[in-house]
Write a protein that holds these residues in place. Structure first.
Motif, PDB file in Angstrom:
ATOM      1  N   THR A 194       0.844  -1.197   0.000  1.00  0.00           N
ATOM      2  CA  THR A 194       0.000   0.000   0.000  1.00  0.00           C
ATOM      3  C   THR A 194       0.883   1.252   0.000  1.00  0.00           C
ATOM      4  OG1 THR A 194      -1.786  -1.154   1.157  1.00  0.00           O
ATOM      5  CG2 THR A 194      -1.763   1.243   1.306  1.00  0.00           C
ATOM      6  N   ALA A 195       0.445   2.261  -0.736  1.00  0.00           N
ATOM      7  CA  ALA A 195       1.230   3.493  -0.898  1.00  0.00           C
ATOM      8  C   ALA A 195       1.362   4.267   0.405  1.00  0.00           C
ATOM      9  CB  ALA A 195       0.575   4.372  -1.956  1.00  0.00           C
ATOM     10  N   ARG A 196       2.500   4.964   0.527  1.00  0.00           N
ATOM     11  CA  ARG A 196       2.752   5.837   1.667  1.00  0.00           C
ATOM     12  C   ARG A 196       3.384   7.137   1.182  1.00  0.00           C
ATOM     13  NH1 ARG A 196       6.612   1.755   4.102  1.00  0.00           N
ATOM     14  NH2 ARG A 196       6.287   0.884   2.024  1.00  0.00           N
ATOM     15  N   SER A 197       3.014   8.237   1.845  1.00  0.00           N
ATOM     16  CA  SER A 197       3.610   9.537   1.545  1.00  0.00           C
ATOM     17  C   SER A 197       4.258  10.071   2.809  1.00  0.00           C
ATOM     18  CB  SER A 197       2.558  10.525   1.043  1.00  0.00           C
ATOM     19  OG  SER A 197       3.171  11.754   0.685  1.00  0.00           O
ATOM     20  N   PHE A 198       5.557  10.313   2.738  1.00  0.00           N
ATOM     21  CA  PHE A 198       6.314  10.818   3.879  1.00  0.00           C
ATOM     22  C   PHE A 198       6.335  12.344   3.777  1.00  0.00           C
ATOM     23  CE2 PHE A 198       7.577   6.567   2.878  1.00  0.00           C
ATOM     24  CZ  PHE A 198       7.586   5.936   4.116  1.00  0.00           C
ATOM     25  N   ILE A 199       5.638  12.991   4.697  1.00  0.00           N
ATOM     26  CA  ILE A 199       5.415  14.432   4.622  1.00  0.00           C
ATOM     27  C   ILE A 199       6.184  15.115   5.743  1.00  0.00           C
ATOM     28  CG2 ILE A 199       3.687  16.263   4.662  1.00  0.00           C
ATOM     29  CD1 ILE A 199       1.647  14.188   3.693  1.00  0.00           C
ATOM     30  N   LEU A 200       7.111  15.965   5.367  1.00  0.00           N
ATOM     31  CA  LEU A 200       7.963  16.678   6.320  1.00  0.00           C
ATOM     32  C   LEU A 200       7.470  18.117   6.428  1.00  0.00           C
ATOM     33  CD1 LEU A 200      11.254  15.203   4.899  1.00  0.00           C
ATOM     34  CD2 LEU A 200      10.157  14.549   7.053  1.00  0.00           C
ATOM     35  N   VAL A 201       7.102  18.519   7.637  1.00  0.00           N
ATOM     36  CA  VAL A 201       6.515  19.842   7.873  1.00  0.00           C
ATOM     37  C   VAL A 201       7.513  20.715   8.613  1.00  0.00           C
ATOM     38  CG1 VAL A 201       4.555  21.100   8.838  1.00  0.00           C
ATOM     39  CG2 VAL A 201       4.236  18.757   8.010  1.00  0.00           C
ATOM     40  N   THR A 202       7.900  21.834   7.998  1.00  0.00           N
ATOM     41  CA  THR A 202       8.838  22.767   8.616  1.00  0.00           C
ATOM     42  C   THR A 202       8.081  23.782   9.480  1.00  0.00           C
ATOM     43  OG1 THR A 202       8.786  23.845   6.434  1.00  0.00           O
ATOM     44  CG2 THR A 202      10.742  22.574   6.981  1.00  0.00           C
ATOM     45  N   PRO A 203       8.783  24.533  10.344  1.00  0.00           N
ATOM     46  CA  PRO A 203       8.099  25.440  11.269  1.00  0.00           C
ATOM     47  C   PRO A 203       7.200  26.476  10.599  1.00  0.00           C
ATOM     48  CG  PRO A 203      10.343  25.083  12.004  1.00  0.00           C
ATOM     49  CD  PRO A 203      10.224  24.420  10.653  1.00  0.00           C
ATOM     50  N   ASP A 204       7.456  26.809   9.331  1.00  0.00           N
ATOM     51  CA  ASP A 204       6.615  27.782   8.630  1.00  0.00           C
ATOM     52  C   ASP A 204       5.342  27.162   8.065  1.00  0.00           C
ATOM     53  OD1 ASP A 204       7.697  26.262   6.610  1.00  0.00           O
ATOM     54  OD2 ASP A 204       8.621  27.933   5.532  1.00  0.00           O
ATOM     55  N   GLY A 205       5.108  25.871   8.328  1.00  0.00           N
ATOM     56  CA  GLY A 205       3.901  25.203   7.855  1.00  0.00           C
ATOM     57  C   GLY A 205       4.026  24.598   6.475  1.00  0.00           C
ATOM     58  N   GLU A 206       5.145  24.825   5.791  1.00  0.00           N
ATOM     59  CA  GLU A 206       5.340  24.271   4.454  1.00  0.00           C
ATOM     60  C   GLU A 206       5.568  22.767   4.555  1.00  0.00           C
ATOM     61  OE1 GLU A 206       4.676  24.147   1.174  1.00  0.00           O
ATOM     62  OE2 GLU A 206       5.451  26.211   1.123  1.00  0.00           O
ATOM     63  N   ARG A 207       5.035  22.019   3.562  1.00  0.00           N
ATOM     64  CA  ARG A 207       5.228  20.575   3.584  1.00  0.00           C
ATOM     65  C   ARG A 207       5.983  20.119   2.351  1.00  0.00           C
ATOM     66  NH1 ARG A 207       2.818  20.819  -0.652  1.00  0.00           N
ATOM     67  NH2 ARG A 207       0.658  20.430  -1.131  1.00  0.00           N
ATOM     68  N   THR A 208       6.885  19.164   2.593  1.00  0.00           N
ATOM     69  CA  THR A 208       7.684  18.556   1.540  1.00  0.00           C
ATOM     70  C   THR A 208       7.303  17.082   1.492  1.00  0.00           C
ATOM     71  OG1 THR A 208       9.472  20.139   1.963  1.00  0.00           O
ATOM     72  CG2 THR A 208      10.032  18.144   0.716  1.00  0.00           C
ATOM     73  N   MET A 209       6.830  16.623   0.331  1.00  0.00           N
ATOM     74  CA  MET A 209       6.214  15.308   0.225  1.00  0.00           C
ATOM     75  C   MET A 209       7.098  14.349  -0.570  1.00  0.00           C
ATOM     76  SD  MET A 209       2.388  16.736  -0.620  1.00  0.00           S
ATOM     77  CE  MET A 209       1.636  15.117  -0.688  1.00  0.00           C
ATOM     78  N   ASN A 210       7.226  13.135  -0.038  1.00  0.00           N
ATOM     79  CA  ASN A 210       8.019  12.085  -0.682  1.00  0.00           C
ATOM     80  C   ASN A 210       7.132  10.850  -0.746  1.00  0.00           C
ATOM     81  OD1 ASN A 210      10.989  13.380  -0.372  1.00  0.00           O
ATOM     82  ND2 ASN A 210       9.792  13.777   1.464  1.00  0.00           N
ATOM     83  N   THR A 211       6.702  10.484  -1.939  1.00  0.00           N
ATOM     84  CA  THR A 211       5.611   9.523  -2.074  1.00  0.00           C
ATOM     85  C   THR A 211       6.052   8.232  -2.751  1.00  0.00           C
ATOM     86  OG1 THR A 211       4.023  11.334  -2.190  1.00  0.00           O
ATOM     87  CG2 THR A 211       3.284   9.189  -2.963  1.00  0.00           C
ATOM     88  N   TYR A 212       5.784   7.132  -2.052  1.00  0.00           N
ATOM     89  CA  TYR A 212       5.947   5.791  -2.618  1.00  0.00           C
ATOM     90  C   TYR A 212       4.555   5.333  -3.051  1.00  0.00           C
ATOM     91  CZ  TYR A 212       6.139   0.688  -2.641  1.00  0.00           C
ATOM     92  OH  TYR A 212       6.004  -0.628  -3.001  1.00  0.00           O
ATOM     93  N   LEU A 213       4.344   5.172  -4.363  1.00  0.00           N
ATOM     94  CA  LEU A 213       2.998   4.931  -4.877  1.00  0.00           C
ATOM     95  C   LEU A 213       2.515   3.487  -4.713  1.00  0.00           C
ATOM     96  CD1 LEU A 213       3.074   7.129  -8.089  1.00  0.00           C
ATOM     97  CD2 LEU A 213       1.817   7.567  -5.979  1.00  0.00           C
ATOM     98  N   GLY A 214       3.423   2.540  -4.762  1.00  0.00           N
ATOM     99  CA  GLY A 214       3.048   1.169  -4.467  1.00  0.00           C
ATOM    100  C   GLY A 214       1.783   0.695  -5.169  1.00  0.00           C
ATOM    101  N   ALA A 215       0.879   0.108  -4.378  1.00  0.00           N
ATOM    102  CA  ALA A 215      -0.307  -0.562  -4.922  1.00  0.00           C
ATOM    103  C   ALA A 215      -1.261   0.373  -5.640  1.00  0.00           C
ATOM    104  CB  ALA A 215      -1.047  -1.286  -3.795  1.00  0.00           C
ATOM    105  N   CYS A 216      -1.265   1.664  -5.274  1.00  0.00           N
ATOM    106  CA  CYS A 216      -2.294   2.539  -5.842  1.00  0.00           C
ATOM    107  C   CYS A 216      -2.112   2.761  -7.337  1.00  0.00           C
ATOM    108  CB  CYS A 216      -2.353   3.865  -5.097  1.00  0.00           C
ATOM    109  SG  CYS A 216      -0.953   4.950  -5.309  1.00  0.00           S
TER     110      CYS A 216
END
Length: 332
Positions: A114-136
């Motif tokens: 199953t897919a997972r997205s690793f989301i890193l949130v910095t203090p300014d609220g910005e998000r950086t997304m790293n996505t393993y799509l897998g089954a989807c």
């Protein structure tokens, strides 16, 4: 045409989000472009998970978040997306059904996880997304339930999923079924990198009548029309024969048709915490309004209200009942 059983049916990447707070130094050390979304393979997913700080696991996926938002407004939502019959897939299935969304897609019994997205949130609220799509990625035309499509007022498609040929076939199949039943079809462009890869195909969908509604943010719209000038991009969207909705963060949004362009202010917030899901929840409110035959400005205000709620906490799904918020603000 019979009355719809569902307000919005979403087709998209069924993903579980793994969120962690971090700082700019961590992004630099791991060669991550702040605010971006990139696709990763399973080995990189494992490496990043081991390197990131304490994490919160929340079911996600862009259009899945939107459909959960529709349900939170008191709407009737349905969702089609592929998970594997593993622990993460069961987590996703439980969460989306628990809020009342109809989720008929059978899980895969083999193939990638199953897919997972690793989301890193910095203090300014910005998000950086790293996505393993897998089954989807393995969503296929046979996963599209024709009866559910025909029973949905709007079918909402996710640009992130526009990659593999069988996923494209599933999208086109769903759009054809929807229009044959007299329903509407919407698409979110999802991310500028999606537009860069599939610009001609997205424009073809818009210009051949496959779509009735398109969602984009400013950068996606400028990428679509290959211009650095926002006004030029809006003028090009105005020439398309559809309803365009352009989100502009704290500046609100534009609702664009051939007849007029309406600007709608954003809802004020007390504290920006995490921008993850802002566009997803905006689409939830807007599409809920469209499905319930509300005027464009009210639809946009419902979207802005939902976006304002979700960016004031960690995670891409609402923490309060959006129907109650809408009533408190006189929108329903």
């Amino acid at each position: 045409m019979s009355s719809p059983l569902y307000d919005v049916l979403g087709l998209g990447n069924a993903i579980v989000d793994v969120l962690a707070r971090t700082d700019d130094d961590f992004l630099v050390a791991n060669n991550l472009n702040k605010g971006s979304m990139r696709l990763i393979e399973e080995d990189e997913a494992e490496r990043l998970f081991n390197a990131m700080g304490p994490a919160t696991v929340i079911s996600g996926g862009s259009v899945a978040n939107s459909i959960v938002g529709v349900a939170s407004f008191g709407g009737r939502g349905a969702y089609i997306g592929k998970v594997k019959a593993d622990e993460v897939g069961r987590h996703f299935t439980h969460d989306i059904r628990a809020i009342g969304v109809h989720f008929p897609t059978a899980p895969a019994t083999d193939g990638p996880a199953t897919a997972r997205s690793f989301i890193l949130v910095t203090p300014d609220g910005e998000r950086t997304m790293n996505t393993y799509l897998g089954a989807c990625q393995n969503l296929r035309p046979e996963d599209v339930d024709a009866e559910v499509v025909a029973a949905s007022s709007i079918v909402y498609l996710e640009g992130y999923l526009w990659d593999r040929d069988h996923a494209k076939q599933a999208f086109r199949h769903a759009a054809q079924l929807a229009h044959a039943a007299g329903r509407r079809v919407a698409l979110t462009l999802s991310d500028s990198f999606c537009v860069d890869r599939y610009r001609d195909e997205f424009l073809d969908l818009m210009r051949t009548g496959a779509l009735d509604i398109v969602f984009a943010n400013e950068s996606e719209l400028k990428s679509l029309y290959q211009t650095a000038d926002f006004a030029t991009a809006v003028a090009a969207l105005r020439d398309e024969n559809l309803l365009g909705v352009v989100t502009r963060s704290e500046e609100g949004c534009l609702v664009v048709t051939r007849e007029e362009t309406q600007a709608v202010d954003a809802f004020p917030i007390d504290n920006l915490v995490d921008t993850t899901g802002a566009g997803d929840l905006f689409a939830a409110g807007f599409l809920f309004g469209v499905a319930r035959d509300m005027d464009a400005v009210t639809c946009a205000r419902l979207g802005g209200l939902a976006a304002a709620e979700v960016i004031q906490h960690v995670g891409a799904r609402p923490e309060v009942r959006l129907l109650d918020l809408a009533r408190d603000n006189g929108l329903i």
